[in-house]
Write a protein that holds these residues in place. Structure first.
Motif, PDB file in Angstrom:
ATOM      1  N   VAL A  22       0.835  -1.201   0.000  1.00  0.00           N
ATOM      2  CA  VAL A  22       0.000   0.000   0.000  1.00  0.00           C
ATOM      3  C   VAL A  22       0.871   1.254   0.000  1.00  0.00           C
ATOM      4  O   VAL A  22       0.631   2.205  -0.754  1.00  0.00           O
ATOM      5  CB  VAL A  22      -0.955   0.007   1.212  1.00  0.00           C
ATOM      6  CG1 VAL A  22      -1.758   1.315   1.248  1.00  0.00           C
ATOM      7  CG2 VAL A  22      -1.896  -1.181   1.159  1.00  0.00           C
ATOM      8  N   VAL A  23       1.916   1.245   0.836  1.00  0.00           N
ATOM      9  CA  VAL A  23       2.816   2.395   0.895  1.00  0.00           C
ATOM     10  C   VAL A  23       3.487   2.615  -0.451  1.00  0.00           C
ATOM     11  O   VAL A  23       3.593   3.748  -0.950  1.00  0.00           O
ATOM     12  CB  VAL A  23       3.871   2.205   2.000  1.00  0.00           C
ATOM     13  CG1 VAL A  23       4.941   3.297   1.910  1.00  0.00           C
ATOM     14  CG2 VAL A  23       3.221   2.220   3.371  1.00  0.00           C
ATOM     15  N   ALA A  25       2.401   1.755  -3.403  1.00  0.00           N
ATOM     16  CA  ALA A  25       1.419   2.260  -4.368  1.00  0.00           C
ATOM     17  C   ALA A  25       1.101   3.736  -4.114  1.00  0.00           C
ATOM     18  O   ALA A  25       0.966   4.531  -5.055  1.00  0.00           O
ATOM     19  CB  ALA A  25       0.143   1.423  -4.296  1.00  0.00           C
ATOM     20  N   LEU A  26       0.997   4.117  -2.846  1.00  0.00           N
ATOM     21  CA  LEU A  26       0.724   5.521  -2.521  1.00  0.00           C
ATOM     22  C   LEU A  26       1.887   6.420  -2.925  1.00  0.00           C
ATOM     23  O   LEU A  26       1.690   7.527  -3.441  1.00  0.00           O
ATOM     24  CB  LEU A  26       0.439   5.668  -1.024  1.00  0.00           C
ATOM     25  CG  LEU A  26      -0.918   5.150  -0.540  1.00  0.00           C
ATOM     26  CD1 LEU A  26      -0.979   5.156   0.982  1.00  0.00           C
ATOM     27  CD2 LEU A  26      -2.049   6.000  -1.115  1.00  0.00           C
ATOM     28  N   LEU A  29       1.696   6.836  -6.567  1.00  0.00           N
ATOM     29  CA  LEU A  29       0.627   7.769  -6.924  1.00  0.00           C
ATOM     30  C   LEU A  29       1.097   9.213  -6.759  1.00  0.00           C
ATOM     31  O   LEU A  29       0.860  10.066  -7.623  1.00  0.00           O
ATOM     32  CB  LEU A  29      -0.601   7.502  -6.040  1.00  0.00           C
ATOM     33  CG  LEU A  29      -1.827   8.393  -6.257  1.00  0.00           C
ATOM     34  CD1 LEU A  29      -2.347   8.264  -7.680  1.00  0.00           C
ATOM     35  CD2 LEU A  29      -2.927   8.024  -5.255  1.00  0.00           C
ATOM     36  N   ALA A  30       1.795   9.471  -5.650  1.00  0.00           N
ATOM     37  CA  ALA A  30       2.318  10.822  -5.423  1.00  0.00           C
ATOM     38  C   ALA A  30       3.358  11.191  -6.474  1.00  0.00           C
ATOM     39  O   ALA A  30       3.372  12.309  -7.003  1.00  0.00           O
ATOM     40  CB  ALA A  30       2.918  10.917  -4.020  1.00  0.00           C
ATOM     41  N   SER A  33       1.716  11.822  -9.867  1.00  0.00           N
ATOM     42  CA  SER A  33       0.996  13.100  -9.821  1.00  0.00           C
ATOM     43  C   SER A  33       1.982  14.250  -9.990  1.00  0.00           C
ATOM     44  O   SER A  33       1.707  15.236 -10.695  1.00  0.00           O
ATOM     45  CB  SER A  33       0.242  13.243  -8.493  1.00  0.00           C
ATOM     46  OG  SER A  33      -0.741  12.232  -8.358  1.00  0.00           O
ATOM     47  N   TYR A  67      -1.742   3.633 -10.572  1.00  0.00           N
ATOM     48  CA  TYR A  67      -1.422   3.607  -9.146  1.00  0.00           C
ATOM     49  C   TYR A  67      -2.673   3.784  -8.283  1.00  0.00           C
ATOM     50  O   TYR A  67      -2.793   3.180  -7.211  1.00  0.00           O
ATOM     51  CB  TYR A  67      -0.383   4.685  -8.812  1.00  0.00           C
ATOM     52  CG  TYR A  67       1.031   4.222  -9.059  1.00  0.00           C
ATOM     53  CD1 TYR A  67       1.622   3.273  -8.224  1.00  0.00           C
ATOM     54  CD2 TYR A  67       1.769   4.715 -10.132  1.00  0.00           C
ATOM     55  CE1 TYR A  67       2.922   2.832  -8.446  1.00  0.00           C
ATOM     56  CE2 TYR A  67       3.065   4.282 -10.370  1.00  0.00           C
ATOM     57  CZ  TYR A  67       3.635   3.335  -9.521  1.00  0.00           C
ATOM     58  OH  TYR A  67       4.921   2.891  -9.746  1.00  0.00           O
ATOM     59  N   LEU A  68      -3.605   4.608  -8.748  1.00  0.00           N
ATOM     60  CA  LEU A  68      -4.863   4.763  -8.011  1.00  0.00           C
ATOM     61  C   LEU A  68      -5.608   3.436  -7.959  1.00  0.00           C
ATOM     62  O   LEU A  68      -6.116   3.023  -6.905  1.00  0.00           O
ATOM     63  CB  LEU A  68      -5.730   5.833  -8.688  1.00  0.00           C
ATOM     64  CG  LEU A  68      -7.108   6.095  -8.071  1.00  0.00           C
ATOM     65  CD1 LEU A  68      -6.960   6.634  -6.656  1.00  0.00           C
ATOM     66  CD2 LEU A  68      -7.901   7.075  -8.929  1.00  0.00           C
ATOM     67  N   VAL A  71      -3.789   1.124  -5.474  1.00  0.00           N
ATOM     68  CA  VAL A  71      -4.093   1.433  -4.074  1.00  0.00           C
ATOM     69  C   VAL A  71      -5.454   0.854  -3.699  1.00  0.00           C
ATOM     70  O   VAL A  71      -5.612   0.222  -2.645  1.00  0.00           O
ATOM     71  CB  VAL A  71      -4.073   2.957  -3.834  1.00  0.00           C
ATOM     72  CG1 VAL A  71      -4.590   3.278  -2.432  1.00  0.00           C
ATOM     73  CG2 VAL A  71      -2.672   3.516  -4.018  1.00  0.00           C
TER      74      VAL A  71
END
Length: 527
Positions: A22-23, A25-26, A29-30, A33, A67-68, A71
Motif C-alpha cells: 500500500v505504501v 502504491a501511494l 501515486l504521489a 501526480s 497507481y490509483l 491502491v
C-alpha cells in the motif's frame, strides 16, 4: 472501471523483502501526480514550443490511474464503487434538492404547515433593564420572546431568528419556527415528538450558534459564495436522525448564505421586515420605506414596462412562440436565455446584440408565458389564474400573461441587498436543469403540476436576478423602464404591420418568440 482494475492488478509486481504494497502504491501515486504537474509546468513555460504536451499528459495521467487502481486493489476497494460514491458526494455538495421536494408538510392541513408566504418584522427596542432587544412580529402578532445578543459584546445575534426563517424558506424545515408559530404537527404524535420536539429545537439552535461562530470569523460571509465543507459536514452529522437529513449539503449552504445575506442588511439598518417565500426558497429584506404588501413605484413601473413589452411583442408575433409545442418552441427559447445568462456566470461578455437586463427580462417573460400555456393544459396547476369559459385559453393573447404578472410577487425589486450575480445565475441554471428533467427522450413528461412549480421557481429566480442587476446595470435597467413606460404612455399598440412606425428609435431586445427547431439546450446553442 472494474475491468480496468482487474487487468491492472495482474501487472502488480511482487515486492522484495516483504515491503508494504500500500505504501509503495501511494508513493507511486504521489510521484506520478508530480510528473503530471511537471509536464503541465513545461507546457505553461514553453507553450507551443512543447508540442508533445498532450501525449505526455496522457501518459502521466494513465500512470496516475494505474497507481490509483493499485491502491484501491490493495485495500480491497472497488474502483467503480469509489467513482459512483464520489459522484453522489459531488451531487450532494453542489446540487440543491429540487424545489418541489423541499416541504416536509405538503400533505398536511395549513395549521400544521410552515407558512408559504409571510412578512416578519424585527423591531429593536430596550427592555426594563436597558438592554437592547429584538422583537419579532408577523401580521402584527409577536412571535416568541424579545431576544438579546446574550453576549458580552453586541454582535447582532439578537436577529438570529432570521437563520431559522432561512432554514424554513430554503429547507422547508425549522422546529424552532414551528414552535414559535404554533404550527407543530400534532396530528402525528411521533412526528411531533421526534421532529418538532425539544431535541430537534435544541439541534437547530445549536446549528445557528455553530454557523454564527464560523461566520463571525469570516466577515459574516460577506462576499462569500460557499461555506467550508467541515461546517457543512458537522451540520449533516447533527441532523442525521432528522427528516431534514434528506436534503443535500448544497441545500444547507444555500440556507446559510440566504440567512446571512438578510442578517447583514437587518444589522446595518437596525431592524426591518423580511418576506419569506417558501415556494421560491427566498428570504428578502424589504425596503424600510415600504409597508408590507404595499406596492412601490419601482414595482409598478417594472410591471407596466414588462406588460407593454409583452403586448408589443404579442401584436407583432402572435402565437408563434408556442406554435411547435412545449419542447421545440417554448422550452428551447427558455433554454437559450438560460445559456446566455451562463455566459455572465462564467465572466464572459454577453452577446453583443443583447445586454444582461434584456436577457433576464426575456427569461422572466418566457416563464410567465409558459405558465399560461400550462394553465391551458391543467388550470388547477396555476392557482393564480381564475376559471374562465369553456373553450377559452390563457396562452392566446396577453390576458393570461397579464393576470400572472398582476399576481406575481415583485418584492425582490424593493430589496436592498442582493445575492451575487453568479450565485443567482447558478440558481437559474439549476432550476432549469430540474425542469429539463421533466421531459424524457421518449416524449413523456412529468405531471403538469410539477412543471408549473418549476416554471414558477424559474420565474422567481429570473426576477431576483433582475432585481440584482438594477445595481450593476443601473443605466441599462433605467433605459429599459424608460423605453417601455414611454411606449405605454404615448401610444397604443397597433397591429403588426404598423409596429415599426410607432417604435422609439431604440428597439430593445424582446423575447425571440419566433419558432425554433431542435431540442432544448442543443437547439439554443445554435441560435
Amino acid at each position: 472501471m472494474t475491468a480496468y482494475q482487474r487487468s491492472a492488478a495482474k501487472t502488480i509486481q511482487p515486492l522484495p523483502n516483504g515491503g508494504d504494497p500500500v505504501v509503495v502504491a501511494l508513493l507511486g501515486l504521489a510521484g506520478e501526480s508530480g510528473a503530471a504537474l511537471t509536464a503541465y509546468k513545461k507546457h505553461l513555460r514553453d507553450g507551443p514550443a512543447h508540442p508533445e504536451f498532450r501525449a505526455r499528459m496522457r501518459e502521466e495521467l494513465g500512470d496516475v490511474l494505474w497507481y490509483l487502481s493499485t491502491v484501491a486493489h490493495q485495500l480491497n476497494l472497488d474502483l467503480a464503487e469509489l467513482a459512483t460514491a464520489n459522484l453522489s458526494k459531488i451531487a450532494d455538495r453542489w446540487r440543491p434538492t429540487p424545489a418541489p421536494a423541499i416541504p416536509f408538510d405538503a400533505d398536511l392541513d395549513p395549521p400544521e404547515q410552515l407558512p408559504r408566504h409571510a412578512d416578519f418584522t424585527f423591531t429593536v427596542t430596550r427592555n426594563a433593564d436597558g438592554r437592547e432587544v429584538s422583537v419579532l412580529t408577523c401580521d402584527g402578532q409577536q412571535v416568541g420572546d424579545p431576544i438579546t445578543d446574550a453576549s458580552h459584546v453586541a454582535d447582532g445575534y439578537n436577529f438570529h431568528d432570521l437563520f431559522h426563517l432561512s432554514y424554513a424558506a430554503v429547507l422547508g424545515w425549522s422546529p424552532v419556527m414551528r414552535a414559535l408559530l404554533k404550527r407543530k404537527r400534532r396530528s402525528n404524535p411521533q412526528t411531533d415528538l421526534a421532529e418538532d420536539g425539544g431535541r430537534a429545537i435544541a439541534i437547530e439552535e445549536g446549528i445557528s450558534a455553530l454557523v454564527f461562530a464560523y461566520a463571525s470569523r469570516h466577515e459574516y460571509l460577506d462576499g462569500k459564495n460557499h461555506v467550508d465543507n467541515d461546517v457543512l459536514d458537522t451540520i449533516q452529522g447533527m441532523v442525521a436522525h432528522l427528516e431534514v437529513s434528506a436534503h443535500r449539503t448544497a441545500d444547507w449552504e444555500q440556507a446559510i448564505l440566504t440567512g446571512f445575506t438578510a442578517w447583514r442588511t437587518l444589522r446595518r439598518l437596525g431592524g426591518g421586515t423580511v418576506r419569506l417565500d417558501l415556494d421560491a426558497q427566498t428570504l428578502t429584506v424589504l425596503d424600510p420605506g415600504s409597508s408590507p404588501r404595499k406596492e412601490s413605484s419601482a414595482v409598478t413601473t417594472f410591471r407596466a414596462a414588462v406588460s407593454d413589452l409583452h403586448r408589443a411583442k404579442d401584436a407583432s408575433y402572435g402565437n408563434s412562440w408556442k406554435r411547435r409545442g412545449e419542447q421545440i418552441s417554448i422550452m428551447a427559447n427558455i433554454a437559450r436565455k438560460v445559456d446566455r445568462l451562463n455566459i455572465v456566470a462564467t465572466k464572459l461578455e454577453i452577446a453583443v446584440d443583447e445586454n444582461t437586463i434584456d436577457t433576464a427580462v426575456d427569461l422572466y417573460v418566457y416563464t410567465l408565458k409558459y405558465l399560461s400555456y400550462l394553465a391551458d393544459i391543467d388550470r388547477a396547476a396555476i392557482p393564480d389564474l381564475p376559471a374562465q369559459r369553456p373553450g377559452d385559453t390563457w396562452s392566446d393573447g396577453p390576458k393570461g400573461f397579464e393576470n400572472l404578472l398582476t399576481a406575481a410577487d415583485l418584492s425582490p425589486l424593493e430589496a436592498i441587498d442582493h445575492e451575487p450575480i453568479s450565485t443567482l445565475v447558478t440558481a437559474i441554471d439549476r432550476t432549469f436543469a430540474d425542469l429539463e428533467r421533466c421531459f424524457s427522450s421518449t416524449g413523456a413528461s412529468a405531471p403538469t403540476e410539477r412543471r408549473a412549480r418549476l416554471a414558477g421557481a424559474l420565474a422567481s429566480d429570473a426576477l431576483r436576478l433582475i432585481a440584482a442587476l438594477q445595481a450593476t446595470q443601473a443605466d441599462l435597467y433605467k433605459q429599459f423602464l424608460t423605453t417601455w413606460h414611454h411606449v405605454n404612455s404615448q401610444q397604443t399598440v397597433q397591429p403588426a404591420n404598423r409596429r415599426l412606425e410607432l417604435l422609439p428609435p431604440r428597439w430593445p431586445n424582446l423575447p425571440d418568440v419566433g419558432s425554433q427547431s431542435g431540442t432544448l439546450r442543443e437547439t439554443s446553442r445554435q441560435t
